[in-house]
Design an enzyme around this catalytic site. Structure first.
Site, PDB file in Angstrom:
ATOM      1  N   GLU A 282       0.814  -1.173  -0.033  1.00  0.00           N
ATOM      2  CA  GLU A 282      -0.077  -0.069   0.024  1.00  0.00           C
ATOM      3  C   GLU A 282       0.995   1.181   0.061  1.00  0.00           C
ATOM      4  OE1 GLU A 282      -3.195  -0.005  -0.323  1.00  0.00           O
ATOM      5  OE2 GLU A 282      -3.624  -1.967   0.158  1.00  0.00           O
ATOM      6  N   CYS A 316      -2.199   9.127   1.956  1.00  0.00           N
ATOM      7  CA  CYS A 316      -1.906   8.590   0.674  1.00  0.00           C
ATOM      8  C   CYS A 316      -2.765   8.968  -0.375  1.00  0.00           C
ATOM      9  CB  CYS A 316      -1.820   7.058   0.808  1.00  0.00           C
ATOM     10  SG  CYS A 316      -3.193   6.637   1.355  1.00  0.00           S
TER      11      CYS A 316
HETATM   12  P1  NAD Z   1       7.822   5.316   4.788  1.00  0.00           P
HETATM   13  O1  NAD Z   1       8.002   4.590   3.515  1.00  0.00           O
HETATM   14  O2  NAD Z   1       8.992   6.381   5.239  1.00  0.00           O
HETATM   15  O3  NAD Z   1       7.769   4.359   5.992  1.00  0.00           O
HETATM   16  C1  NAD Z   1       6.829   3.472   6.346  1.00  0.00           C
HETATM   17  C2  NAD Z   1       7.088   2.223   7.288  1.00  0.00           C
HETATM   18  O4  NAD Z   1       8.252   1.479   6.510  1.00  0.00           O
HETATM   19  C3  NAD Z   1       7.853   2.803   8.693  1.00  0.00           C
HETATM   20  O5  NAD Z   1       7.192   1.987   9.543  1.00  0.00           O
HETATM   21  C4  NAD Z   1       9.115   2.617   8.220  1.00  0.00           C
HETATM   22  O6  NAD Z   1       9.962   2.538   9.634  1.00  0.00           O
HETATM   23  C5  NAD Z   1       9.341   1.264   7.467  1.00  0.00           C
HETATM   24  N1  NAD Z   1      10.492   1.218   6.796  1.00  0.00           N
HETATM   25  C6  NAD Z   1      11.372   1.930   6.122  1.00  0.00           C
HETATM   26  N2  NAD Z   1      12.266   1.248   5.808  1.00  0.00           N
HETATM   27  C7  NAD Z   1      12.265   0.088   5.813  1.00  0.00           C
HETATM   28  C8  NAD Z   1      13.024  -1.006   5.480  1.00  0.00           C
HETATM   29  N3  NAD Z   1      14.212  -0.953   4.938  1.00  0.00           N
HETATM   30  N4  NAD Z   1      12.533  -2.286   5.671  1.00  0.00           N
HETATM   31  C9  NAD Z   1      11.285  -2.594   6.271  1.00  0.00           C
HETATM   32  N5  NAD Z   1      10.708  -1.243   6.873  1.00  0.00           N
HETATM   33  C10 NAD Z   1      10.927  -0.100   6.395  1.00  0.00           C
HETATM   34  O7  NAD Z   1       6.414   6.112   4.898  1.00  0.00           O
HETATM   35  P2  NAD Z   1       5.977   7.359   5.756  1.00  0.00           P
HETATM   36  O8  NAD Z   1       6.618   8.439   5.607  1.00  0.00           O
HETATM   37  O9  NAD Z   1       5.946   6.752   7.088  1.00  0.00           O
HETATM   38  O10 NAD Z   1       4.293   7.437   5.205  1.00  0.00           O
HETATM   39  C11 NAD Z   1       4.164   8.129   4.012  1.00  0.00           C
HETATM   40  C12 NAD Z   1       3.974   7.284   2.778  1.00  0.00           C
HETATM   41  O11 NAD Z   1       3.054   6.196   3.024  1.00  0.00           O
HETATM   42  C13 NAD Z   1       3.400   8.036   1.521  1.00  0.00           C
HETATM   43  O12 NAD Z   1       4.304   7.646   0.472  1.00  0.00           O
HETATM   44  C14 NAD Z   1       2.015   7.493   1.559  1.00  0.00           C
HETATM   45  O13 NAD Z   1       1.671   7.638   0.407  1.00  0.00           O
HETATM   46  C15 NAD Z   1       2.303   5.949   1.875  1.00  0.00           C
HETATM   47  N6  NAD Z   1       0.903   5.469   2.511  1.00  0.00           N
HETATM   48  C16 NAD Z   1       0.083   4.426   1.634  1.00  0.00           C
HETATM   49  C17 NAD Z   1      -1.258   4.245   2.008  1.00  0.00           C
HETATM   50  C18 NAD Z   1      -1.895   3.479   1.062  1.00  0.00           C
HETATM   51  O14 NAD Z   1      -2.805   2.820   1.727  1.00  0.00           O
HETATM   52  N7  NAD Z   1      -1.577   3.453  -0.278  1.00  0.00           N
HETATM   53  C19 NAD Z   1      -1.490   4.564   3.437  1.00  0.00           C
HETATM   54  C20 NAD Z   1      -0.817   5.455   4.083  1.00  0.00           C
HETATM   55  C21 NAD Z   1       0.421   5.999   3.676  1.00  0.00           C
END
Ligand code: NAD
Length: 529
Positions: A282, A316
């Site tokens: 997602e 998102c």
């Molecule tokens: P992010 O990608 O920075 O982090 C998301 C999660 O991934 C965090 O828990 C982070 O610690 C973890 N993470 C980071 N690197 C990792 C790795 N190497 N291995 C495993 N986990 C890792 O995102 P964010 O800034 O927290 O959230 C915003 C983003 O999320 C935006 O791009 C938004 O569009 C997206 N989002 C998508 C949806 C959807 O349903 N499509 C919903 C909410 C947010």
């Protein structure tokens, strides 16, 4: 959001209490230290990973410090979750539903407390924070009903005296990696469904919103203590590089539900694909609203302002691109700028506020970088574009740019309240522009013309996972499957038949005859048997 000539919505909430009261409701002291690791139905007393400070985005001040998990501690948590899974999968699904019903009741009871904590740690306004908790309650209700509807198909066998059927079994430990912007609801879409499907959970929340997951974990413990569900909810707070990577590599975790940026999705697909496990991805969106000349413009205005400014542009599904048909374009932009000027920016816990802060200092930097890049690529600033340093915390102005589709920055998701405006001549051009970006999450068309509406929803229309008519890009209901196409990852969560991703499908052939006919008429006869 109410329909209005100029968007000016006042959200009334009850008094919210002081920040230490908000934290104390979940046993957390302001400035204190808490464990961010839980397994077997209890918090691990002293996890040995680095301490993580969590901040109030409205002031930038530290709220509390969280002890995180090491990679080795993550392994112990998964083993514990796997043991819980082996017990939990034997519990009949309707009884699993009963536990989720009690969880839904507990979230109902704690709705205000949880919403205040979300508003405090994440910075979204109280009305949206209440909505976020409501989403968890709603998905629990949905999951309770689902616990009696995990149906498999029955097919007619081509062979005589044979029965061909399909059944669904629990899958295992589900690793939930969640983003900061929906710290409770989006993980909830996963765990409520996974738990009725018979799975156990290891949750790795965002390091920007750890206290919300700790509060939820406390509720999981209260509800499941001394029940057959004890130990199915587990928590590993820590960096993506440590706890996230540990989950991705763990052979005890057959499914990763990952919410985050497109870059995260690439990493998850590679790591999980390598070991033959599954992922529900997602990821980021770059969502457009298109407004045609024949649209109800009041409706469109409300939807665009809520979509672009709501949650400070940190959904998102936030509206990031506005495509206007030429006849209404100039007048609509003028109304939009006037509406932006009325948006109350301030403390998210204050019921009068419509837009709170961004999540962090890094997010403010990303906003400023975005503004500078858009200008450098030829975007014309129509509104905003500045940070609001006088307020303390991470506040920025909601921002509008007149942009061109050939500007490379328009293909990127900037996770902030920045809206690009484009104008087009025709519906075909609007569809083409909507579909021109790598992401494919949400989209909305405003029109009063039936042909245009159906064209937008047709196979040659919007290419997004969510396509709306006379509704904006953000604010989905849990009843439908939620997710997007292309770089958004293709995953589906929440309602409809999204549950199927959390189970393993088994196709079964039962021969109740005395012969062994082979499928497709194949003959294989042994002569001397
Ligand atoms: P992010 O990608 O920075 O982090 C998301 C999660 O991934 C965090 O828990 C982070 O610690 C973890 N993470 C980071 N690197 C990792 C790795 N190497 N291995 C495993 N986990 C890792 O995102 P964010 O800034 O927290 O959230 C915003 C983003 O999320 C935006 O791009 C938004 O569009 C997206 N989002 C998508 C949806 C959807 O349903 N499509 C919903 C909410 C947010």
């Amino acid at each position: 959001m109410a329909r209005a000539k100029e968007v000016e919505v006042k959200v009334k909430t009850s008094p919210v209490g002081s920040k230490d009261e908000i934290l104390r409701a979940f046993g957390i002291e302001l400035g204190g230290s808490v464990s961010g690791v839980a397994r077997g139905g209890a918090f691990v007393e002293q996890p040995t990973g680095p301490k993580l400070a969590t901040h109030d985005p409205s002031t930038g001040k530290v709220l509390a410090s969280v002890a995180t998990a090491t990679a080795a501690e993550c392994g112990a948590v998964s083993r514990s979750a796997d043991e819980a899974f082996r017990r939990w999968r034997m519990v009949p699904a309707p009884r699993r539903g009963e536990i989720v019903r009690r969880l839904g009741d507990a979230f109902r009871e704690r709705k205000q407390d949880l919403a205040r904590l979300i508003s405090l740690e994440n910075g979204k306004i109280m009305s949206e924070a209440l909505g976020e908790v409501q989403e968890v309650i709603d998905i629990c209700d949905f999951a309770v009903g689902l616990s009696r509807q995990l149906y498999g198909n029955q097919m007619h066998s081509e062979r005589p005296f044979h029965r061909l059927t399909e059944q669904w079994h629990p899958l295992g430990v589900v690793g939930i990696i969640s983003a900061f912007n929906f710290p409770l609801a989006v993980p909830g879409w996963g765990w409520a469904i996974a738990v009725v499907c018979g799975d156990s959970i290891v949750w790795k929340p965002s390091s920007l919103t750890p206290l919300i997951s700790i509060a939820a974990q406390k509720i999981f413990h209260e509800v499941t203590r001394s029940t057959e569900a004890e130990g199915i909810f587990n928590l590993v707070i820590g960096s993506g590089a440590t706890t996230g990577e540990a989950l991705l590599a763990d052979p005890l975790v057959p499914l990763i539900q990952a919410t985050g940026s497109c870059a995260l999705g690439e990493r998850v697909s590679t790591a999980v694909g390598k070991r033959g496990a599954r992922a529900i991805l997602e990821l980021g969106g770059n969502n457009a609203v298109a407004v045609l000349d024949d649209a109800d413009l009041d409706l469109a205005l409300s939807a665009v302002v809520f979509g672009a400014v709501g949650t400070a542009g940190q959904r998102c599904t936030s509206t990031r691109r506005l495509i206007l048909q030429r006849g209404i374009a100039d007048a609509f932009v003028q109304r939009l700028a006037r509406a932006y000027a009325t948006v109350n920016i301030g403390d998210p816990l204050d019921g009068e506020t419509l837009m709170g802060p961004l999540i962090s200092a890094d997010a403010v930097e990303a906003f400023l970088d975005g503004v500078a890049t858009i200008k450098a690529q030829g975007g014309e600033l129509l509104h905003g574009g500045e940070v609001l340093p006088d307020r303390g915390g991470y506040y920025v102005q909601p921002t509008i740019f007149k942009s061109r589709r050939d500007m490379p920055i328009c293909a990127e998701e900037i996770f902030a309240p920045i809206l690009h405006v484009f104008s087009v001549e025709t519906l075909e051009q609007a569809i083409d522009l909507n579909n021109s970006v790598p992401q494919g999450l949400s989209s909305g068309l405003f029109t009063t013309n039936l042909h245009s509406a159906e064209r937008w929803l047709s196979v040659a229309g919007s290419d997004c996972g969510i396509a709306n008519v006379n509704a904006g890009t953000s604010g989905a209901e849990i009843g439908g499957a939620f997710g997007g196409e292309k770089a958004t990852g293709g995953g589906r969560q929440a309602g409809s038949d999204a549950w199927k991703a959390y189970m393993r499908r088994q196709t079964c052939t039962i021969n109740y005859g005395t012969e062994l006919p082979l499928a497709q008429g194949v003959k294989f006869e042994l002569h001397d048997a």
